[in-house]
Write a protein that holds these residues in place. Structure first.
Motif, PDB file in Angstrom:
ATOM      1  N   SER A  66       5.905  -8.296   3.529  1.00  0.00           N
ATOM      2  CA  SER A  66       4.887  -8.038   2.511  1.00  0.00           C
ATOM      3  C   SER A  66       3.543  -7.664   3.134  1.00  0.00           C
ATOM      4  CB  SER A  66       4.744  -9.234   1.574  1.00  0.00           C
ATOM      5  OG  SER A  66       4.156 -10.320   2.248  1.00  0.00           O
ATOM      6  N   GLU A  67       3.398  -7.847   4.452  1.00  0.00           N
ATOM      7  CA  GLU A  67       2.169  -7.373   5.107  1.00  0.00           C
ATOM      8  C   GLU A  67       2.288  -5.892   5.465  1.00  0.00           C
ATOM      9  OE1 GLU A  67       1.219  -9.918   8.417  1.00  0.00           O
ATOM     10  OE2 GLU A  67       1.230 -11.681   7.116  1.00  0.00           O
ATOM     11  N   GLY A  68       3.459  -5.497   5.915  1.00  0.00           N
ATOM     12  CA  GLY A  68       3.668  -4.107   6.314  1.00  0.00           C
ATOM     13  C   GLY A  68       3.794  -3.158   5.122  1.00  0.00           C
ATOM     14  N   PHE A  69       4.248  -3.692   3.979  1.00  0.00           N
ATOM     15  CA  PHE A  69       4.464  -2.842   2.806  1.00  0.00           C
ATOM     16  C   PHE A  69       3.821  -3.469   1.581  1.00  0.00           C
ATOM     17  CE2 PHE A  69       7.774  -1.759   5.773  1.00  0.00           C
ATOM     18  CZ  PHE A  69       7.724  -0.370   5.749  1.00  0.00           C
ATOM     19  N   THR A  70       2.884  -2.753   0.988  1.00  0.00           N
ATOM     20  CA  THR A  70       2.124  -3.285  -0.141  1.00  0.00           C
ATOM     21  C   THR A  70       2.697  -2.805  -1.473  1.00  0.00           C
ATOM     22  OG1 THR A  70      -0.027  -3.177  -1.222  1.00  0.00           O
ATOM     23  CG2 THR A  70       0.494  -1.372   0.226  1.00  0.00           C
ATOM     24  N   VAL A  71       2.512  -3.605  -2.516  1.00  0.00           N
ATOM     25  CA  VAL A  71       2.843  -3.174  -3.882  1.00  0.00           C
ATOM     26  C   VAL A  71       1.620  -2.563  -4.559  1.00  0.00           C
ATOM     27  CG1 VAL A  71       4.687  -4.847  -4.253  1.00  0.00           C
ATOM     28  CG2 VAL A  71       2.337  -5.477  -4.818  1.00  0.00           C
ATOM     29  N   SER A  72       0.461  -2.730  -3.919  1.00  0.00           N
ATOM     30  CA  SER A  72      -0.792  -2.281  -4.541  1.00  0.00           C
ATOM     31  C   SER A  72      -0.990  -0.794  -4.332  1.00  0.00           C
ATOM     32  CB  SER A  72      -1.981  -3.003  -3.916  1.00  0.00           C
ATOM     33  OG  SER A  72      -1.802  -4.382  -3.992  1.00  0.00           O
ATOM     34  N   ARG A  73      -1.978  -0.287  -5.036  1.00  0.00           N
ATOM     35  CA  ARG A  73      -2.420   1.078  -4.787  1.00  0.00           C
ATOM     36  C   ARG A  73      -3.404   1.033  -3.620  1.00  0.00           C
ATOM     37  NH1 ARG A  73      -2.871   0.530 -10.734  1.00  0.00           N
ATOM     38  NH2 ARG A  73      -4.995  -0.114 -10.360  1.00  0.00           N
ATOM     39  N   SER A  74      -3.351   2.023  -2.774  1.00  0.00           N
ATOM     40  CA  SER A  74      -4.262   2.055  -1.634  1.00  0.00           C
ATOM     41  C   SER A  74      -5.566   2.712  -2.049  1.00  0.00           C
ATOM     42  CB  SER A  74      -3.641   2.859  -0.501  1.00  0.00           C
ATOM     43  OG  SER A  74      -3.631   4.213  -0.859  1.00  0.00           O
ATOM     44  N   GLU A  75      -6.486   2.861  -1.085  1.00  0.00           N
ATOM     45  CA  GLU A  75      -7.760   3.549  -1.389  1.00  0.00           C
ATOM     46  C   GLU A  75      -7.477   4.940  -1.928  1.00  0.00           C
ATOM     47  OE1 GLU A  75      -7.757   3.135   2.663  1.00  0.00           O
ATOM     48  OE2 GLU A  75      -6.965   1.360   1.664  1.00  0.00           O
ATOM     49  N   GLU A  76      -6.412   5.558  -1.402  1.00  0.00           N
ATOM     50  CA  GLU A  76      -6.073   6.916  -1.850  1.00  0.00           C
ATOM     51  C   GLU A  76      -5.300   6.880  -3.167  1.00  0.00           C
ATOM     52  OE1 GLU A  76      -5.379   5.708   1.149  1.00  0.00           O
ATOM     53  OE2 GLU A  76      -6.583   6.856   2.571  1.00  0.00           O
ATOM     54  N   ARG A  77      -5.082   5.716  -3.685  1.00  0.00           N
ATOM     55  CA  ARG A  77      -4.359   5.507  -4.948  1.00  0.00           C
ATOM     56  C   ARG A  77      -2.985   6.161  -4.925  1.00  0.00           C
ATOM     57  NH1 ARG A  77      -8.349   3.340  -8.059  1.00  0.00           N
ATOM     58  NH2 ARG A  77      -7.141   3.127  -9.927  1.00  0.00           N
ATOM     59  N   VAL A  78      -2.299   6.045  -3.819  1.00  0.00           N
ATOM     60  CA  VAL A  78      -0.971   6.642  -3.745  1.00  0.00           C
ATOM     61  C   VAL A  78       0.137   5.603  -3.979  1.00  0.00           C
ATOM     62  CG1 VAL A  78      -1.578   8.562  -2.247  1.00  0.00           C
ATOM     63  CG2 VAL A  78      -0.954   6.364  -1.238  1.00  0.00           C
ATOM     64  N   GLY A  79      -0.243   4.336  -4.062  1.00  0.00           N
ATOM     65  CA  GLY A  79       0.769   3.293  -4.020  1.00  0.00           C
ATOM     66  C   GLY A  79       1.352   2.907  -5.361  1.00  0.00           C
TER      67      GLY A  79
END
Lengths: 409, 62
Positions: A66-79
């Motif tokens: 869960s550290e290497g792969f996020t469920v959130s959106r990133s700053e670039e909002r790609v997530g």
């Protein structure tokens, strides 16, 4: 159709995979067999490009990270947890804990976990039994019924509302609107926000009521929880739990009943051996495709067994592929009660493992047991079953017509 | 401090390994086990890990 995989010059295995396609919806089993045998991590250029984790070991390994792969959106909002992000995903508040990471996520789970633990669900068994009995009373009087809508949906919404402490007058539209907020079924961001506003207004009211007059329910527990959550955090937890309570178990049970209709040997075995029903639920969770593959976003560059994953790369965790990995489960398309399937990934694994796993399993086992005793000759019109044409995130049973059969009581 | 992982309950979610990697590790089958010679963790941290285990498979006594 099968997926033609190509190994690129840099060693990356690519395929023309698209989990939104009609081909995927109809042939995902064969497609997954092809891509899994090609590589544990496969790249598709669809939807801006994403990795697909295909084997049991790879899906489990990456889902745990869960550290290497996020469920959130990133700053670039790609997530986010779907590829591509559905309409409205950028503007609506986050569903938590499902769309939260790290310590924030864990704070929500610490508050919610005790209400859904194995021990707590065992205490709730009489309540579960009561809701299942009421639903069968109604279905038996109807004779012909739809498995998902007439039998399972009222059980799920009745139990979820009682545990949470919600009094939703007309549960079906309430629960359906939650699903439309997060999936691709809505008509766009405006539609999502108007659905959202209606559900939100109701939840705000319930939270205020419980704060004024506490009761013995999960909403009250969240309102009183220390360290305190903000109102918005509480609202989004309630909406996330309500969302999780609905479509997945509906899908599982509708598919399980179709399976029992088509496999009289399994049906007779379970009717004669009720103790086998609970393990059978785990084998159904392995065998049948429900959650099709939640998605993640890489938080940094990494090397996974020689595959170079870059920060912000998108990833799909193909749970149905993992559950049919012959390296983990021999003859994966066979229903086999002796295989010990409890480690399956039908409810995920790691930090975002299904909060309601024990509840869903108890509801499923209770429903199958009552079905086999109260409707011993039930049948499903399997030719008339309709499955949602887009199976990118969920196998949705839009129509599962069934009959209670002779001797139903 | 004695930490016990119930092997019947552990399903290999790996939360304990992620949160307290000095204390827990995964075995070759993907289940959690205690690291050999691990120092006692801070009590609050262990309490948190035990509560976050999806299977509630971790218990401990002082």
């Amino acid at each position: 159709m099968s997926s033609d995989t190509i190994t690129r010059g840099d060693g990356v295995v690519t395929c023309p995979f698209d989990h939104h396609s009609a081909d995927f919806s109809q042939n995902f089993r064969d497609i997954y067999d092809d891509v899994r045998s090609a590589a544990p991590l496969v790249w598709s250029d669809a939807h801006g490009g994403y990795w697909i984790a295909t084997t049991f070991e790879m899906v489990r390994r990456l889902a745990r990270d869960s550290e290497g792969f996020t469920v959130s959106r990133s700053e670039e909002r790609v997530g986010g947890i779907l590829i591509p992000a559905p309409p409205g995903a950028e503007t609506r508040p986050r569903f938590v804990p499902g769309e939260a990471d790290g310590e924030e996520h864990d704070a929500y789970r610490l508050a919610l976990n005790p209400h859904f633990s194995r021990a707590r669900i065992a205490e709730l068994q009489p309540m579960i039994e009561r809701h299942v009995t009421q639903a069968f009373d109604r279905v038996v009087s109807m004779g012909d019924f739809d498995v998902a809508y007439d039998l399972v949906a009222p059980i799920l919404s009745g139990i979820a509302c009682e545990i949470m402490g919600l009094e939703v007058e007309d549960p079906a539209p309430f629960f359906d609107s939650l699903m439309h907020m997060v999936d691709h079924g809505s008509d766009g961001a405006d539609d999502v926000m108007s659905d959202f506003d209606r559900s939100w207004a109701y939840i705000v009211e319930v939270v205020n009521e419980r704060r004024a007059e506490p009761r013995d329910d999960v909403v009250t527990a969240l309102v009183q929880y220390e360290p305190k959550f903000t109102d918005e955090q509480i609202h989004m937890m309630i909406l996330n739990v309500s969302l999780g309570a609905n479509d997945t178990t509906k899908s599982l049970l509708a598919q399980a009943l179709i399976y029992l209709d088509e496999h009289p040997d399994v049906r007779h075995h379970l009717a004669a051996h009720p103790d086998a029903i609970r393990p059978a639920v785990d084998e159904f969770l392995r065998l049948l495709p429900v959650a099709m593959g939640p998605c993640r976003t890489a938080t940094r560059d990494m090397d996974i067994d020689g595959v170079k994953i870059k920060k912000n790369d998108r990833l799909m965790l193909a749970f149905p592929s993992a559950n049919h990995d012959p390296a983990k489960y021999a003859n994966p398309r066979q229903f086999d009660l002796d295989r010990g399937s409890a480690q399956h990934l039908g409810m995920g694994v790691g930090s975002h493992f299904c909060l309601g796993a024990w509840l869903a399993k108890a509801i499923s086992a209770t429903t199958i047991r009552q079905l086999l005793t109260r409707c011993p000759n039930f049948s499903v019109d399997t030719d008339d079953v309709e499955i949602g044409s887009n199976r990118s995130s969920l196998t949705a049973l839009e129509r599962t017509p069934a009959h209670v059969g002779q001797g139903a009581a | 401090m004695k930490i016990v992982i119930d092997r019947e309950l552990c399903a290999g979610h790996g939360r304990c390994v992620e949160l307290l990697p000095d204390v827990f590790e995964l075995d070759e089958d993907g289940f959690s086990r205690l690291r050999d010679g691990a120092a006692d963790p801070e009590r609050g941290a262990l309490e948190r890990v035990a509560a976050l285990c999806p299977e509630l498979a971790i218990s401990y006594t002082d």
